[in-house]
Design a protein around this motif. Structure first.
Motif, PDB file in Angstrom:
ATOM      1  N   THR A   1     -34.593  19.878 103.189  1.00 31.76           N
ATOM      2  CA  THR A   1     -33.431  19.682 102.208  1.00 31.76           C
ATOM      3  C   THR A   1     -33.744  18.484 101.196  1.00 31.76           C
ATOM      4  O   THR A   1     -33.249  18.342 100.479  1.00 31.76           O
ATOM      5  CB  THR A   1     -32.210  19.341 102.828  1.00 31.76           C
ATOM      6  OG1 THR A   1     -32.164  18.217 103.599  1.00 31.76           O
ATOM      7  CG2 THR A   1     -31.784  20.651 103.902  1.00 31.76           C
TER       8      THR A   1
ATOM      9  N   GLY B   1     -38.346  17.180  96.964  1.00 37.97           N
ATOM     10  CA  GLY B   1     -38.051  16.828  95.430  1.00 37.97           C
ATOM     11  C   GLY B   1     -39.590  16.296  94.742  1.00 37.97           C
ATOM     12  O   GLY B   1     -40.453  16.158  95.426  1.00 37.97           O
TER      13      GLY B   1
ATOM     14  N   GLU C   1     -33.314  15.715  83.686  1.00 35.47           N
ATOM     15  CA  GLU C   1     -33.006  17.143  83.719  1.00 35.47           C
ATOM     16  C   GLU C   1     -34.061  17.805  84.469  1.00 35.47           C
ATOM     17  O   GLU C   1     -33.828  18.728  85.203  1.00 35.47           O
ATOM     18  CB  GLU C   1     -32.634  17.167  82.119  1.00 35.47           C
ATOM     19  CG  GLU C   1     -32.404  18.999  82.116  1.00 35.47           C
ATOM     20  CD  GLU C   1     -32.123  19.413  80.816  1.00 35.47           C
ATOM     21  OE1 GLU C   1     -31.995  20.690  80.568  1.00 35.47           O
ATOM     22  OE2 GLU C   1     -31.952  18.750  79.616  1.00 35.47           O
TER      23      GLU C   1
ATOM     24  N   LYS D   1     -36.379  17.172  86.375  1.00 35.79           N
ATOM     25  CA  LYS D   1     -36.529  16.659  87.879  1.00 35.79           C
ATOM     26  C   LYS D   1     -35.487  17.584  88.499  1.00 35.79           C
ATOM     27  O   LYS D   1     -35.671  18.279  89.603  1.00 35.79           O
ATOM     28  CB  LYS D   1     -36.600  15.304  88.147  1.00 35.79           C
ATOM     29  CG  LYS D   1     -36.444  15.104  89.794  1.00 35.79           C
ATOM     30  CD  LYS D   1     -36.366  13.501  89.875  1.00 35.79           C
ATOM     31  CE  LYS D   1     -36.221  13.001  91.416  1.00 35.79           C
ATOM     32  NZ  LYS D   1     -37.195  13.984  92.395  1.00 35.79           N
ATOM     33  N   GLY D   2     -34.312  17.358  88.212  1.00 31.83           N
ATOM     34  CA  GLY D   2     -33.195  18.402  88.647  1.00 31.83           C
ATOM     35  C   GLY D   2     -33.221  19.689  88.792  1.00 31.83           C
ATOM     36  O   GLY D   2     -33.014  20.346  89.767  1.00 31.83           O
ATOM     37  N   LYS D   3     -33.813  20.281  87.775  1.00 28.59           N
ATOM     38  CA  LYS D   3     -34.194  21.802  87.590  1.00 28.59           C
ATOM     39  C   LYS D   3     -35.173  22.099  88.796  1.00 28.59           C
ATOM     40  O   LYS D   3     -35.095  23.110  89.457  1.00 28.59           O
ATOM     41  CB  LYS D   3     -34.617  22.119  86.219  1.00 28.59           C
ATOM     42  CG  LYS D   3     -33.619  22.288  85.422  1.00 28.59           C
ATOM     43  CD  LYS D   3     -33.901  22.989  83.954  1.00 28.59           C
ATOM     44  CE  LYS D   3     -32.747  22.919  82.820  1.00 28.59           C
ATOM     45  NZ  LYS D   3     -33.019  23.475  81.558  1.00 28.59           N
TER      46      LYS D   3
ATOM     47  N   ASP E   1     -36.292  20.271  91.145  1.00 33.77           N
ATOM     48  CA  ASP E   1     -35.743  20.160  92.798  1.00 33.77           C
ATOM     49  C   ASP E   1     -34.824  21.266  93.095  1.00 33.77           C
ATOM     50  O   ASP E   1     -34.951  21.729  94.176  1.00 33.77           O
ATOM     51  CB  ASP E   1     -35.172  18.663  92.885  1.00 33.77           C
ATOM     52  CG  ASP E   1     -36.233  17.666  92.795  1.00 33.77           C
ATOM     53  OD1 ASP E   1     -37.517  17.824  92.456  1.00 33.77           O
ATOM     54  OD2 ASP E   1     -35.955  16.483  92.465  1.00 33.77           O
ATOM     55  N   GLY E   2     -34.152  21.853  92.292  1.00 35.85           N
ATOM     56  CA  GLY E   2     -33.198  22.752  92.729  1.00 35.85           C
ATOM     57  C   GLY E   2     -33.746  23.916  92.909  1.00 35.85           C
ATOM     58  O   GLY E   2     -33.402  24.899  93.880  1.00 35.85           O
ATOM     59  N   HIS E   3     -34.721  24.259  92.111  1.00 35.01           N
ATOM     60  CA  HIS E   3     -35.428  25.634  92.244  1.00 35.01           C
ATOM     61  C   HIS E   3     -36.378  25.569  93.322  1.00 35.01           C
ATOM     62  O   HIS E   3     -36.327  26.591  94.267  1.00 35.01           O
ATOM     63  CB  HIS E   3     -36.446  25.839  90.923  1.00 35.01           C
ATOM     64  CG  HIS E   3     -36.750  27.255  90.635  1.00 35.01           C
ATOM     65  ND1 HIS E   3     -37.828  27.625  89.804  1.00 35.01           N
ATOM     66  CD2 HIS E   3     -36.390  28.269  91.139  1.00 35.01           C
ATOM     67  CE1 HIS E   3     -37.733  29.031  89.802  1.00 35.01           C
ATOM     68  NE2 HIS E   3     -37.039  29.420  90.637  1.00 35.01           N
TER      69      HIS E   3
ATOM     70  N   LYS F   1     -35.429  24.425  96.039  1.00 33.15           N
ATOM     71  CA  LYS F   1     -34.585  24.227  97.409  1.00 33.15           C
ATOM     72  C   LYS F   1     -33.829  25.709  97.409  1.00 33.15           C
ATOM     73  O   LYS F   1     -33.285  26.069  98.348  1.00 33.15           O
ATOM     74  CB  LYS F   1     -33.586  23.272  97.235  1.00 33.15           C
ATOM     75  CG  LYS F   1     -33.937  21.977  97.773  1.00 33.15           C
ATOM     76  CD  LYS F   1     -32.983  20.702  97.257  1.00 33.15           C
ATOM     77  CE  LYS F   1     -33.772  19.569  97.529  1.00 33.15           C
ATOM     78  NZ  LYS F   1     -32.802  18.503  97.327  1.00 33.15           N
ATOM     79  N   SER F   2     -34.183  26.580  96.333  1.00 28.22           N
ATOM     80  CA  SER F   2     -33.580  27.809  96.016  1.00 28.22           C
ATOM     81  C   SER F   2     -34.321  28.951  96.859  1.00 28.22           C
ATOM     82  O   SER F   2     -35.285  28.426  97.286  1.00 28.22           O
ATOM     83  CB  SER F   2     -33.496  28.286  94.649  1.00 28.22           C
ATOM     84  OG  SER F   2     -34.550  28.615  94.279  1.00 28.22           O
TER      85      SER F   2
ATOM     86  N   GLU G   1     -31.046  26.094 102.312  1.00 32.15           N
ATOM     87  CA  GLU G   1     -29.502  26.323 102.997  1.00 32.15           C
ATOM     88  C   GLU G   1     -29.822  27.093 104.157  1.00 32.15           C
ATOM     89  O   GLU G   1     -29.169  27.038 105.140  1.00 32.15           O
ATOM     90  CB  GLU G   1     -28.938  27.319 101.722  1.00 32.15           C
ATOM     91  CG  GLU G   1     -27.376  27.111 102.103  1.00 32.15           C
ATOM     92  CD  GLU G   1     -26.429  27.620 100.978  1.00 32.15           C
ATOM     93  OE1 GLU G   1     -25.662  28.650 101.645  1.00 32.15           O
ATOM     94  OE2 GLU G   1     -26.366  27.071 100.007  1.00 32.15           O
TER      95      GLU G   1
END
Length: 192
Positions: A77, A80, A87, A89-91, A93-95, A97-98, A105
């Motif tokens: 989790t 990163g 923006e 980095k956020g995209k 990192d989120g990808h 974790k998907s 999750e």
């Protein structure tokens, strides 16, 4: 008297046999997770990305000063990037974790258990281990060096063996500059 000597001989034989076939657990050294670092680097046609993942727990096992085992739990989790900001980095990192990648999750941890350790030089070892990512376990081989209370390991991981197939040329044709290579690097700097 003969019966006592015979009983002692049997006890001695059983004890000798037991000790001969019992593996010595060794000295287990817990990893200082706050002073240790796990860095990843992934490659694509147009460049690369890198970042970190936190080590949740871990230990190395020694027999005297010789490395004989190890076990690690990685907190997926926390994956990163460190080469991007804002923006982008956020995209990324989120990808990561998907479910396209590590599905944190459903699979919040990964695990590595050493299954074989062989000395390969002074302070150096060749390790075979079982790596579990996204609930899938596969053998990996890598090298680790130990100096005092520190160790460094590096390994290559084929992500497709763990169901991470997003933009892999092994599964999708004509990706051109969107292709992501199957192997990524992990480098661990450990302190115990």
């Amino acid at each position: 008297m003969k019966k006592t000597i015979k009983n002692l001989a049997i006890v001695a034989l059983v004890a000798f046999t037991t000790f001969s076939f019992t593996n010595r657990v060794g000295d287990k050294k817990e990893i200082k997770t706050d002073k240790s670092k796990l860095v990843w680097k992934g490659y694509k046609v147009t460049g690369s990305h890198e970042g970190t993942i936190a080590i949740k727990s871990g230990s190395l096992t020694f027999d005297d000063s010789k490395l004989v085992g190890g076990e690690f739990v990685i907190d997926m989790t926390t994956i990163g990037s460190t080469d991007l900001q804002g923006e982008y980095k956020g995209k990324l990192d989120g990808h990561l974790k998907s479910d396209d990648f590590f599905g944190v999750e459903k699979h919040p941890t990964a695990k590595l258990i050493f299954t074989k350790v062989t000395a390969s030089g002074k302070n150096a070892y060749a390790v075979t281990g079982d790596l579990t990512i996204k609930g899938k376990t596969n053998p990996v081989t890598f090298s680790i060096s130990v100096y005092g209370n520190k160790a460094t390991a590096s390994l290559k991981v084929d992500r497709t063996k763990y169901g991470v197939e997003y933009n892999s040329t092994s599964f999708v044709e004509n990706l051109k500059d969107k292709a992501i290579y199957d192997e990524f690097d992990l480098v661990a700097d450990l302190e115990f």
